[in-house]
Design a protein around this motif. Structure first.
Motif, short mmCIF file in Angstrom:
data_model
loop_
_atom_site.label_atom_id
_atom_site.label_comp_id
_atom_site.label_asym_id
_atom_site.label_seq_id
_atom_site.Cartn_x
_atom_site.Cartn_y
_atom_site.Cartn_z
N ARG A 123 0.92 -1.26 0.07
CA ARG A 123 -0.11 -0.02 -0.13
C ARG A 123 0.86 1.25 0.02
O ARG A 123 0.43 2.38 0.25
CB ARG A 123 -0.82 -0.08 1.14
N GLU A 124 2.08 1.11 -0.55
CA GLU A 124 3.11 2.11 -0.40
C GLU A 124 3.22 3.01 1.01
O GLU A 124 3.99 3.98 0.99
CB GLU A 124 2.78 3.35 -1.30
N LEU A 125 3.08 2.28 1.89
CA LEU A 125 3.30 2.46 3.31
C LEU A 125 4.53 1.94 3.82
O LEU A 125 4.83 1.43 4.86
CB LEU A 125 2.24 2.30 4.21
N TYR A 126 5.63 2.32 3.23
CA TYR A 126 7.14 1.75 3.35
C TYR A 126 7.71 1.96 4.59
O TYR A 126 8.14 1.21 5.45
CB TYR A 126 7.94 2.21 2.30
N SER A 176 7.10 7.70 4.09
CA SER A 176 7.38 6.72 3.00
C SER A 176 8.13 7.27 2.03
O SER A 176 7.43 7.77 0.86
CB SER A 176 6.10 5.95 2.63
N VAL A 177 9.23 7.54 2.10
CA VAL A 177 10.09 8.49 1.13
C VAL A 177 9.80 7.86 -0.52
O VAL A 177 9.53 9.00 -1.23
CB VAL A 177 11.61 8.23 1.48
N LYS A 178 10.02 6.78 -0.73
CA LYS A 178 9.96 6.42 -2.15
C LYS A 178 8.63 6.64 -2.89
O LYS A 178 8.69 7.12 -4.22
CB LYS A 178 10.30 4.94 -2.29
N PRO A 227 11.70 14.82 1.41
CA PRO A 227 10.40 14.38 1.47
C PRO A 227 9.42 14.28 2.39
O PRO A 227 8.35 14.42 2.66
CB PRO A 227 10.83 12.82 1.09
N THR A 228 10.22 14.39 3.77
CA THR A 228 9.43 14.28 4.94
C THR A 228 8.82 15.76 5.27
O THR A 228 7.72 15.69 5.62
CB THR A 228 10.41 14.25 6.37
N GLY A 229 9.57 16.92 4.88
CA GLY A 229 8.78 18.07 4.91
C GLY A 229 7.71 18.02 3.74
O GLY A 229 6.61 18.73 4.23
N TYR A 230 7.80 17.60 2.57
CA TYR A 230 6.67 17.53 1.68
C TYR A 230 5.70 16.59 2.18
O TYR A 230 4.42 17.28 1.95
CB TYR A 230 7.38 17.08 0.45
N ALA A 256 17.52 -4.59 -1.46
CA ALA A 256 18.15 -3.87 -2.22
C ALA A 256 17.38 -3.46 -3.32
O ALA A 256 17.53 -2.35 -3.80
CB ALA A 256 19.56 -4.31 -2.52
N ASP A 257 16.43 -4.28 -3.67
CA ASP A 257 15.58 -4.15 -4.91
C ASP A 257 14.37 -3.26 -4.74
O ASP A 257 13.58 -2.80 -5.59
CB ASP A 257 15.04 -5.54 -5.49
N VAL A 258 14.07 -3.11 -3.17
CA VAL A 258 13.13 -2.18 -2.76
C VAL A 258 13.41 -0.69 -2.65
O VAL A 258 12.68 -0.02 -3.15
CB VAL A 258 12.48 -2.87 -1.71
N GLY A 259 14.22 -0.48 -1.81
CA GLY A 259 14.53 0.95 -1.17
C GLY A 259 15.22 1.78 -2.34
O GLY A 259 14.94 2.86 -2.78
N PRO A 260 16.70 1.50 -2.49
CA PRO A 260 17.58 2.33 -3.43
C PRO A 260 17.00 2.46 -4.64
O PRO A 260 16.08 1.63 -5.28
CB PRO A 260 18.85 1.53 -3.41
#
Length: 384
Positions: free
Chosen positions: A98-101, A326-328, A164-167, A140-144
């Motif tokens: 759900r993109e709540l990384y 969830s930065v990405k 991203p946190t400020g956004y 490594a296939d998920v975050g970077p």
């Protein structure tokens, strides 16, 4: 390798440490080219986060070059320049799909709380961070993500957390066109929250802090009105006067647990383990927002008790939204803004510090010396 090592509250130093290795086929080893000291690192530095263990390496904002990859890694190759989100995500759990990384259920044994975070105590999974020469990157296939050729690396490192946190803080405020937005805190996240509020349609942005040099940066970087709360007996009443006695439409807490390391904070958080942080800024936000307004709480708090005025929030009919970013999920839009010149994250960088001088860097940042807003750490180069 050389790395920053925690030796107790207010004590960090650079030591020789075993270089990380591949522990799982999904791992990568990244040679760090830039990292940063985050305001939330100061909670660790001051001994205010539970289960921060001696010997840990801090640092959750970093870019680097892929040195090794596990047998299962498909999206990266040796030599790739990458930026890495501060949180560690499996990519397949209930939350990640759900993109709540940042809420990943598989990267932290304390799964009822936050997911795994690089270099942020065993409360956040016990992963070593990137204030050193190398770091192990799980999943490594998920975050970077590969750093685009056109992107400056100092912009990239700030896209791993602070920007991203400020956004995200502005997004949580559900800002409508013309809204009055008040941001408490003019640190890096508060600065990005203020600038992002304009992108969300704000008609007026006000930043509250007590350090004049940070308020000047808020004027210059985020084109915001500013208030030094030490100049007013009652900051809430002052904000009410500025907003026709209705209050702001949206208030953003970009302070959280104050990172000054006061005696009260150290006593209650480090010694007595009683609270997750003084909620002064959050309570100001609750009091300063209008009835039926929105409060975005993005400041870092510990996992324990905080005396929040929840009854007042309920009686005013407030909507309070909060989470770790969830930065990405935000990278596509933020990359677009950076490429188009709408955002230039590196404009907030004030210090570039060699790894060997990181203890002094922590001291400068913690003590608010030399007008320090955002320090970067250079593991393999001399600072400018």
């Amino acid at each position: 390798m050389r790395a920053m090592v925690y030796r107790g509250p207010y004590r960090v130093r650079v030591e020789e440490k075993e270089r990380p290795s591949i522990e799982h086929p999904n791992d990568a080893i990244v040679r760090v080219t830039l990292s940063a000291i985050c305001g939330s690192d100061l909670h660790l530095y001051h001994g205010m986060m539970p289960d921060t263990r001696v010997g840990m390496t801090f640092g959750h904002e970093f870019t680097g070059v892929v040195e090794e990859i596990g047998a299962s890694v498909q999206n990266l190759q040796r030599g790739d320049r990458v930026l890495v989100p501060f949180h560690i995500s499996c990519g397949s759990c209930f939350f990640c799909v759900r993109e709540l990384y940042s809420n990943c259920h598989n990267t932290n044994a304390n799964a009822s709380a936050v997911g795994g975070i690089y270099g942020y105590s065993h409360t956040a999974g016990g992963y070593d961070g990137a204030q050193g020469e190398y770091v192990r990157v799980p999943f490594a296939d998920v975050g970077p993500s590969k750093i685009p050729e056109w992107m400056d690396e100092e912009d990239a490192v700030l896209l791993t957390d602070a920007c991203p946190t400020g956004y995200f803080a502005a997004e949580l405020g559900d800002i409508k066109e013309g809204d009055v937005v008040v941001v408490f805190g003019a640190g890096p996240v508060g600065l990005f929250a203020a600038e992002s509020s304009w992108l969300m349609g704000a008609g007026r942005v006000i930043v509250v802090d007590h350090l004049d040099y940070r308020l000047e940066k808020a004027k210059d970087f985020a084109q915001a009105e500013t208030i030094n709360f030490t100049e007013h007996d009652d900051i809430v009443m002052h904000l009410k006067k500025m907003t026709d006695f209705l209050g702001a439409d949206v208030c953003i807490d970009a302070v959280g647990c104050e990172s000054d390391g006061s005696f009260f904070q150290v006593l209650t958080s480090s010694k007595m383990k009683l609270q997750g942080g003084s909620p002064v800024a959050l309570n100001w936000a609750i009091d300063s927002v209008r009835k039926a307004g929105n409060v975005s709480a993005i400041g870092g708090y510990g996992p324990l008790f905080s005396a929040v005025k929840f009854g007042d929030a309920m009686n005013k009919g407030l909507t309070i939204r909060t989470n770790q970013c969830s930065v990405k999920r935000h990278w596509p839009r933020l990359f677009e803004h950076v490429r188009n010149g709408v955002l230039k994250p590196s404009e907030i960088v004030t210090h570039r510090i060699p790894l060997e001088e990181i203890a002094e860097g922590y001291h400068i940042f913690s003590s608010k010396l030399d007008n320090c807003i955002k320090p970067l750490i250079q593991p393999h180069a001399q600072a400018a």
